[in-house]
Design a protein around this motif. Structure first.
Motif: not given
Lengths: 219, 412
Positions: A36-42, A211, A214
């Motif tokens: 799953a792509k991590d869509r949270s803002m870095r 994880s 970021r």
């Protein structure tokens, strides 16, 4: 065909094939799973994924100061048998010959006395690990067949190797054959049991490093 | 009660993302995580070992993966019942075990995923599930309906003589609330308002999306988690705000900041900041003028803000040069101990006894600083600590970081 011929020939060849294909299969089937792509803002200023992966690996080499009580013995003992195994596998002249046969590269070996010492220390360390596993209430609960069998196939090559070098317990050729067969057992078990952690440790530490990195957490 | 083992297994197997599977396959059963866990340290019960909590998920995974399934046994109803208290009551998802794990396994995230399987099977603590359903049906786990929010805000604005805008058009910042604050520590709400007003921020509360605690997430109810997130995201999008500020609540921050976009499947069109991050920003921008504060105290890191959120430094930045009596506890920041009530454990009645006992760790940490005063930036921690303080009859004081800041604003 003598036992030694069998060990040196079909047994180790088959074992090496199972080992290579098994590890490859475990890795492909694992890394091929959806991600799953991590869509949270870095977090602004967070290090790169590469740096975080390295950081995650390095930080988990040791328990951070201040975390409180953990078993120093288990941690140090873990290092003792891991390093001991590495010294034996990559430092013993006969092993280097075997590895050169496989990879075509060799390097100078360590004196047999040092290897023997490493073997004895490693064996003692492995026995200590087993005793702890079998007596500590936490370890007793969480240990499975996998843990004990993995211990067995790791320890047998050390034990049979020491016996062969010392010519103890039987004719040298039989001892050597048993030693090679025990290594074959280890190689065959490796992809199916927890020995795979030797490969997976790079995956999991890096993924946790990435994880959390970021988010700006050094964990 | 019927236990839907098939639904649980389906739910387990639906979670075969690469990182999760790597974690499950990598555990070497070394047991080091036990000592990092506040519940194991308190109970001494080997069942509370974090690695043991992964067993059902690992078992479900192995039973379908060739060739590991040669050695796998099936997951049963008995397993689900036996592990229920381990997945819910005795894991706050604080993530401390990951710090000591030689393989770096993120056990907290696996427990979070595993809870979905229990919820799908119709299991899980009744009160936690009820809190999730109340959130969906009434807007909040603690009965903070829209009307009650308006009531509270108007009362606080009047009582504390502070401007607390609701649904203000053109606001740049949307402030959310935790119902724990609104119902138990309402002064926290006016404290946030005072700080934002002091700094001249153009902000508002929204009656359409206000509850930032997400019991859907904590209960393993993905549907409710998405509903709760959706309310805030929709409200923020409609209001066109640039920033959504999460109040003093650790899990609310973790869910919105780091999981929100992933649960909703799209990036959030605004930035998400914890109130301590936002106050630190105001200070950095020179918008915060504080009167010195000299009382001795120590700071408790909410796990989801510090260890799992990456914002440990911001609380320290706020205190730097302002709170001269601040003394760090040991261990602190990312290594700090959990309060015992995170991960929804606070809401589980049957878990209360053990979490109270576990609070002794925190009391000892505070006592060692000699300050006698414990300040946090999470209303859930505060409520947990308040209750455990009573249990232990402990004389230490509990306060909120935001309230201390609000009480020491210079007049402008």
């Amino acid at each position: 065909m003598s036992l030694l011929d069998f060990a040196r020939g079909p047994a180790i060849t088959v074992a090496l094939a199972v080992f290579c294909l098994g590890v490859l299969w475990r890795l492909i089937s694992l890394l091929g799973l959806p991600r799953a792509k991590d869509r949270s803002m870095r977090r602004a200023g967070a290090s790169s994924d590469f740096a975080n992966a390295i950081g995650g690996f390095v930080r988990h080499l040791w328990v951070p100061k201040g975390i409180g009580l953990t078993s120093r013995f288990a941690m140090i003992n873990g290092y003792v048998f891991h390093l001991g195994l590495a010294v034996i596998v990559f430092g013993f002249a006969q092993h280097i010959l075997f590895l050169r046969g496989l990879f075509g590269v060799g390097w100078p070996g360590l004196p047999t006395s040092i290897i023997t010492l490493a073997g004895v220390v490693t064996l003692a360390s492995l026995i200590a690990a087993l005793v702890r596993r079998a007596t500590n209430p936490v370890l007793k609960l969480i240990s499975t067949f996998n843990d004990y069998f993995s211990w067995l196939v790791t320890t047998l090559p050390v034990l049979t190797g020491l016996l062969a070098v010392a010519h103890l317990g039987g004719p040298y050729e039989t001892l050597l054959a048993l030693h090679i067969l025990s290594v074959a057992a280890l190689l065959i078990w490796f992809p199916f049991g927890k020995l795979m952690h030797a490969v997976l440790v790079f995956v999991t530490r890096a993924e946790t490093g990435i994880s959390y990195g970021r988010r700006g957490v050094k964990i | 009660m019927t236990i839907d083992i098939k639904a649980a297994t389906r739910s387990f197997l639906a979670q075969t993302e690469e990182h999760l599977v790597s974690y499950l396959e990598a555990c070497v059963h070394c047991g080091q995580c036990a000592d990092a866990c506040l519940f194991y340290r308190t109970s001494g019960d080997p069942r509370h070992t974090p690695a043991y909590k992964l067993f059902p998920l690992a078992r479900a995974y192995r039973q379908q993966k060739w060739p590991l399934n040669w050695f796998a046994c099936k997951i049963t109803e008995g397993d689900l019942l036996e592990w229920e208290d381990l997945i819910f009551d005795t894991c706050t998802m604080c993530g401390r075990c990951t710090e000591v794990c030689p393989m770096g396994i993120d056990i907290a995230s696996i427990v979070g995923q595993a809870r979905k399987a229990w919820a799908d099977a119709g299991l899980g603590p009744r009160d936690l599930m009820a809190a999730a359903e109340n959130s969906r049906d009434h807007g909040s786990p603690l009965g903070l309906t829209q009307e009650k929010l308006v009531d509270r805000v108007e009362w606080l604005a009047d009582d504390d003589e502070v401007d607390m805008p609701l649904d203000k058009p053109g606001a740049e910042v949307m402030l959310t609330v935790s119902s724990i604050e609104a119902m138990k520590y309402p002064k926290s709400l006016s404290a946030m308002a005072k700080i934002l007003n002091h700094a001249g921020v153009n902000w508002t509360f929204s009656t359409h999306g206000y509850e930032s605690t997400n019991f859907g997430f904590l209960a393993g109810r993905s549907d409710i988690a998405a509903t709760m997130l959706g309310r805030i995201v929709d409200a923020a999008e409609q209001a066109g705000v640039k920033t959504v500020v999460i109040p003093e609540c650790g899990h609310a921050y973790g869910v919105m900041r780091w999981s929100g976009a992933n649960i909703l499947g799209r990036p959030l069109p605004f930035e998400v900041l914890h109130i301590t991050e936002y106050i630190a920003r105001l200070k950095r921008e020179g918008k915060l003028k504080l009167k010195p504060y000299a009382d001795p105290f120590t700071y408790h890191d909410p796990c989801q803000v510090s260890r799992r959120g990456g914002a440990a430094a911001d609380a320290r930045y706020i205190l730097d040069g302002f709170a001269t009596g601040f003394k760090e506890m040991t261990p602190t920041a990312e290594l700090n101990w959990c309060c015992g009530g995170g991960g929804g454990v606070q809401a589980m009645e049957r878990a209360a006894d053990l979490r109270h006992k576990a609070f002794k760790i925190k009391i000892d940490q505070v006592e060692a600083t000699g300050t006698g005063r414990l300040v946090s930036a999470c209303a859930n921690c505060r409520l947990t600590m308040d209750e455990s303080k009573t249990y232990w009859n402990w004389g230490g004081a509990l306060e909120s970081l935001v309230e201390i800041v609000a009480d020491h604003l210079e007049d402008v």
